[in-house]
Design an enzyme around this catalytic site. Structure first.
Site, short mmCIF file in Angstrom:
data_model
loop_
_atom_site.label_atom_id
_atom_site.label_comp_id
_atom_site.label_asym_id
_atom_site.label_seq_id
_atom_site.Cartn_x
_atom_site.Cartn_y
_atom_site.Cartn_z
N ASP A 233 -7.82 -4.01 -3.52
CA ASP A 233 -8.12 -3.15 -4.67
C ASP A 233 -8.27 -3.97 -5.94
O ASP A 233 -7.79 -3.59 -7.01
CB ASP A 233 -7.03 -2.08 -4.85
CG ASP A 233 -7.51 -0.90 -5.72
OD1 ASP A 233 -8.74 -0.81 -5.99
OD2 ASP A 233 -6.68 -0.09 -6.14
N GLY B 12 0.64 4.38 -18.84
CA GLY B 12 -0.53 4.24 -18.00
C GLY B 12 -0.45 5.21 -16.85
O GLY B 12 0.63 5.69 -16.49
N GLU B 13 -1.61 5.55 -16.33
CA GLU B 13 -1.61 6.43 -15.19
C GLU B 13 -2.64 5.93 -14.21
O GLU B 13 -3.78 5.67 -14.56
CB GLU B 13 -1.94 7.85 -15.64
CG GLU B 13 -2.09 8.77 -14.46
CD GLU B 13 -1.86 10.24 -14.79
OE1 GLU B 13 -1.64 10.55 -15.97
OE2 GLU B 13 -1.91 11.05 -13.86
N GLY B 14 -2.23 5.75 -13.00
CA GLY B 14 -3.18 5.40 -11.95
C GLY B 14 -3.32 6.60 -11.05
O GLY B 14 -2.79 7.67 -11.34
N PHE C 107 -2.14 7.03 -8.18
CA PHE C 107 -0.96 7.36 -7.40
C PHE C 107 0.35 7.07 -8.11
O PHE C 107 1.39 7.13 -7.49
CB PHE C 107 -1.03 6.64 -6.06
CG PHE C 107 -2.15 7.17 -5.23
CD1 PHE C 107 -1.96 8.26 -4.40
CD2 PHE C 107 -3.43 6.64 -5.34
CE1 PHE C 107 -3.01 8.80 -3.68
CE2 PHE C 107 -4.48 7.17 -4.62
CZ PHE C 107 -4.28 8.26 -3.78
N ASN D 247 2.51 7.00 -12.16
CA ASN D 247 2.59 7.00 -13.60
C ASN D 247 3.38 5.76 -14.01
O ASN D 247 4.34 5.40 -13.34
CB ASN D 247 3.33 8.24 -14.11
CG ASN D 247 2.47 9.49 -13.94
OD1 ASN D 247 1.26 9.42 -14.09
ND2 ASN D 247 3.10 10.59 -13.60
N VAL D 248 2.94 5.15 -15.09
CA VAL D 248 3.64 3.95 -15.52
C VAL D 248 4.25 4.19 -16.90
O VAL D 248 3.59 4.74 -17.79
CB VAL D 248 2.69 2.74 -15.53
CG1 VAL D 248 3.44 1.48 -15.97
CG2 VAL D 248 2.09 2.51 -14.14
N LYS E 181 6.34 4.80 -11.50
CA LYS E 181 6.90 5.88 -10.70
C LYS E 181 5.80 6.41 -9.79
O LYS E 181 4.81 6.98 -10.24
CB LYS E 181 7.40 6.98 -11.65
CG LYS E 181 8.03 8.16 -10.97
CD LYS E 181 8.65 9.08 -12.02
CE LYS E 181 8.67 10.50 -11.52
NZ LYS E 181 8.92 11.44 -12.60
N1 LIG Z 1 3.75 -3.87 -15.60
C1 LIG Z 1 2.96 -3.14 -16.39
N2 LIG Z 1 3.00 -3.28 -17.72
C2 LIG Z 1 2.20 -2.55 -18.51
N3 LIG Z 1 1.30 -1.66 -18.07
C3 LIG Z 1 1.20 -1.47 -16.74
C4 LIG Z 1 2.01 -2.20 -15.84
N4 LIG Z 1 1.70 -1.81 -14.59
C5 LIG Z 1 0.72 -0.89 -14.71
N5 LIG Z 1 0.41 -0.66 -16.00
C6 LIG Z 1 -0.63 0.25 -16.50
O1 LIG Z 1 -0.66 1.42 -15.71
C7 LIG Z 1 -1.91 1.57 -15.05
C8 LIG Z 1 -1.73 2.10 -13.64
O2 LIG Z 1 -0.96 1.19 -12.87
P1 LIG Z 1 -1.36 0.80 -11.39
O3 LIG Z 1 -2.75 0.27 -11.36
O4 LIG Z 1 -0.30 -0.10 -10.86
O5 LIG Z 1 -1.26 2.24 -10.73
P2 LIG Z 1 -2.08 2.88 -9.53
O6 LIG Z 1 -1.79 4.33 -9.48
O7 LIG Z 1 -1.78 2.13 -8.31
O8 LIG Z 1 -3.53 2.63 -10.04
P3 LIG Z 1 -4.95 2.67 -9.36
O9 LIG Z 1 -5.40 4.06 -9.49
O10 LIG Z 1 -5.71 1.74 -10.25
O11 LIG Z 1 -4.84 2.17 -7.98
C9 LIG Z 1 -2.55 0.18 -15.07
O12 LIG Z 1 -3.95 0.22 -15.11
C10 LIG Z 1 -1.99 -0.39 -16.36
O13 LIG Z 1 -2.79 -0.01 -17.46
#
Ligand SMILES: Nc1ncnc2c1ncn2[C@@H]1O[C@H](COP(=O)(O)OP(=O)(O)OP(=O)(O)O)[C@@H](O)[C@H]1O
Ligand SMILES: [Mg+2]
Ligand SMILES: [Zn+2]
Ligand SMILES: [Zn+2]
Lengths: 391, 353
Positions: free
Chosen positions: B137, B22-24, B26, B28-29, B45
């Protein structure tokens, strides 16, 4: 196969989207009968009480190939809208159609497009000669009808509840029907297009909202389909079960009759009585089967009474606020009874005074809540009392 | 190597990092495993931030809140370690998120399913608010779903503690479609009610299967909101005209928008109306919402394990939803939300789940 469409002389079209009626824009001469087998009767799809005078209808005549498929439509009234040549003048006049659904005769197409792409004389869409070649009129009819109706349905998706009065709603439906008619029949196209685009901008959000409603209704439709599928399976199961009972009964009754007939006296009458009773019971079972609604359907169509009795903490499916165990109700925390909140406190801290007065009105509208702030302070102080001191 | 670095290294070595899932905006997951047990975990991360010292506030906030908050409906933080200057959070692994569930059109939702997801979100949120934290959020993509069907609130990168008196907070939080009108008008003093609005829009989305209020700019967001629900009056919402970025978006007539959620029944409609009150002071709190009749009468909420879930594992996802055309940015996000020192106040709390 010719169909008729109503001109917008109707008071209130029943359903502007689903009304039958294809039209390629050839007006029916007064008194002419509608042509071809399968013609939809003139009044089809019209609201009751609407006038069905001939003047209001369109028709299309068809040239059919041996398989009865319409290959090309032509009428005595055909006129090339570009050069005004009509059938009286040229018996072999052939009108072809552009992707923008504009008709033109073959010689105009040759003249205009032989040197390359040119704008359509009627709507300025850039066209090439090959664009005209492939469509039959029947394709055109269907395609144009579908594309225009689909486009209209997407934009004009207001519902009765969007209007104050039925009259306003009627007027709206009538306007929509006029626009549709215009586009289907190449009447006032530029003005109609302009009206459509200004309507679309003015109503953008309502259009979007109604599209969402439609999406939701589509969802309930899927749910409905699902339920109906299940109901059908239940029904089949019920019938199989009934048949099984019938067969078992038949065997039992037969045995009883054999026994009765074996009696030394009165056997005949008894056997007849048994047979009659069995026949009645069978009829009753059949009636009951017919009357039984499959459970899933019953659940769907009967208005369900909401069960107002609160879920009980002892029920296995209990889903109260803080369940399942091991969540616990914060109100049951030991310390939650150690304090009582007041509505107001004499709090002289500068920030609190500022927020209480809210002279600039900066606080009220945003919803910052001084009582939440107090509650949090008091509670966290009290909670801290229950903590083990650090070693 | 000093002791702290050594300890960090031994911690890092407990976890095996696998493929990106996954990637948000901020972070990478990655999928991962605990070496000792083989248990599936996720490693988030945090991308290197703009902070001068290389230590991103986002990571700090997220770690701080996740370390303190423990609840069945909040994602569990298992460990934290750093590699070079990146902060890595080790999280419990979750199968999917609510956005993927909503988008999977092969799934059919019953009202009892929606009741269940709503209840789980509110349980997590009630706990967050009770502990003086605003999530800021909430959106379907940050509500993750465990293999047991349980919903867990994730992504605390924008969270902060409830503001002290006269503490200005940034209004640039919450992804636009889920952002309440007070933030769209620039409120700097707001309350947990901002998260309640997000929950309200999410519940409606669960019924509609498309975002309820999908504005394509902040101004359009206000227009869409009022178009759907009618423009607010001073009576509905005292003081709203004094908000910093107030501009009139008047003239939209009241509209019985709750008909959109009629599948939820009278009580469900009523709860939605309570969640989506314009006046944040009048909006229902998480605690009160949990006691709403919607949850305690009529059909029982579906047991988590029976909730609809996409069959196929949807991961790995190539692009963050934020990168897809049409998805709104969340505010200016982390950069703006650095606490300015004095804002922060520490609340002694005994966490009571
Ligand atoms: N514990 C987890 N198990 C499986 N997938 C996850 C987990 N945590 C996050 N992900 C995946 O990774 C994506 C990004 O994670 P997260 O929302 O925590 O990151 P972010 O950069 O803060 O995102 P955003 O841009 O939404 O604020 C999530 O939408 C989800 O699909
Ligand atoms: Mg996210
Ligand atoms: Zn011509
Ligand atoms: Zn044309």
């Amino acid at each position: 196969m010719s169909t008729s469409a109503a001109r917008p002389t109707l008071k209130r079209p029943v359903n502007p989207v689903r009304r039958p009626g294809a039209s390629v824009g050839m007006r029916r001469p007064p008194g002419a009968a509608s042509n071809g087998p399968g013609a939809i009767s003139r009044g089809a799809g019209l609201a009751p009480g609407s006038k069905g005078n001939d003047d209001g209808y369109l028709y299309v005549a068809g040239v059919r190939d041996p398989s009865k498929r319409v290959t090309e439509y032509r009428t005595e009234q055909d006129v090339c809208p570009v050069c005004q040549t009509d059938r009286q003048f040229n018996k072999n006049l052939r009108l072809l159609v552009s992707p923008c659904y504009h008709k033109m005769c073959e010689s105009c197409i040759d003249r205009l497009f032989t040197l390359g792409p040119e704008p359509c004389p009627q709507c300025d869409k850039v066209l090439r000669k090959v664009n005209f070649a492939h469509q039959t009129f029947e394709d055109l009819k269907v395609e144009k009808e579908i594309s225009v109706r689909r486009r209209m349905a997407e934009i004009f998706n207001k519902r009765r509840e969007d209007f104050e009065s039925l009259r306003d709603y009627d007027d709206y439906l009538q306007t929509v029907e006029e626009y549709t008619f215009n586009l289907l029949n190449d009447v006032d196209v530029p003005a109609t297009e302009a009206a459509l685009s200004s309507y679309t901008t003015d109503n953008a959000s309502l259009i979007a909202t109604n599209q969402q409603k439609k999406a939701m209704e589509a969802l309930s439709q899927t749910e409905r389909d699902e339920v109906e599928k299940r109901a059908r399976a239940e029904r089949i199961h019920m019938i199989e079960e009934a048949e099984r009972v019938d067969r078992a009964e038949e065997i039992r009754v037969k045995a009883e009759i054999v026994d009765a007939l074996a009696r030394p006296s009165g056997g005949q009458e008894l056997a007849k009585e048994i047979a009659d009773r069995a026949a009645k019971a069978k009829a009753a079972r059949a009636a009951a089967l017919a009357a039984t609604v499959p459970p899933s359907l019953a659940a769907l169509y009967n208005v369900k009474d909401v069960d107002e009795t609160p879920h009980s903490p002892n029920s296995p499916s209990y889903a109260g606020p803080y369940v399942p165990i091991p969540y616990s109700d914060p109100d049951e925390a030991e310390w939650s009874h150690w304090y009582n909140l007041k509505d107001n406190y004499a709090d002289g801290r500068a920030g609190v005074v500022w927020a209480k007065e809210d002279r600039e009105g900066a606080v009220r509208g945003g919803g910052w809540d001084i009582s939440l702030f107090w509650e949090m302070e008091v509670r966290s102080a009290v909670e801290a009392l229950s903590l083990e001191p650090l070693a | 190597m000093d002791l702290a670095a050594l300890e960090n290294q031994t911690r890092a070595e407990r976890w095996e990092k696998g493929v990106k899932i996954g990637e948000g905006t901020f972070a990478n997951v990655y999928k991962g495993t605990e070496k000792a047990t083989g248990r599936k975990i996720a490693i988030k991360k945090i991308k290197v931030g703009e902070m001068k010292d290389g230590l991103d506030m986002t990571a700090l906030r997220e770690v701080k809140f996740l370390q303190e908050l423990h609840h069945p409906n909040i994602i569990g933080l298992l460990d934290v370690f750093s590699v070079k200057q990146n902060v890595n959070l080790v999280l419990e692994f979750l199968d999917t998120d609510l956005e993927a569930v909503i988008r999977d059109k092969s799934l059919i939702f019953q009202p009892a399913d929606i009741k269940s997801w709503t209840a789980m979100s509110l349980r997590g949120l009630e706990y967050i608010h009770r502990n003086g934290v605003l999530h800021r959020d909430l959106k379907p993509n940050n509500l993750l779903i465990a293999s047991t069907g349980e919903l867990k609130i994730a992504d605390f990168g924008l969270a902060r503690e409830f503001g002290d008196a006269k503490t200005r907070m940034t209004s640039q939080v919450i992804t636009r479609w889920y952002r309440p009108p007070e933030l769209l008008w620039g409120a700097r003093y707001y309350s947990p009610a901002v998260d309640m609005w997000s929950i309200g829009t999410i519940v409606v989305e669960l019924v509609l299967r498309v975002p309820f209020l999908a504005g394509d700019s902040d101004i359009d967001q206000l227009k869409k909101t009022f178009h759907a629900m009618g423009s607010p009056t001073e009576q509905d919402w005292p003081g709203h005209t004094k908000l910093p970025d107030y501009h009139e978006v008047a003239g939209y007539p009241p509209n019985p928008w709750w008909n959109l959620v009629s599948p939820l029944g009278r009580d469900g409609q009523n709860l939605c109306r309570e969640l989506l009150k314009f006046d944040p002071m009048a909006r229902v709190s998480a605690k009160a919402a949990l006691h709403h009749k919607f949850f305690t009468t009529g059909e029982r909420p579906t047991a988590p394990i029976l909730l609809p879930k996409p069959l196929a594992e949807l991961r790995p996802r190539d692009i963050a939803p934020q990168d897809v055309a049409g998805m709104p940015d969340s505010g200016t996000k982390r950069k703006n939300t650095t606490p300015n020192g004095t804002e922060q106040r520490s609340i002694a709390r005994k966490l009571f789940a």
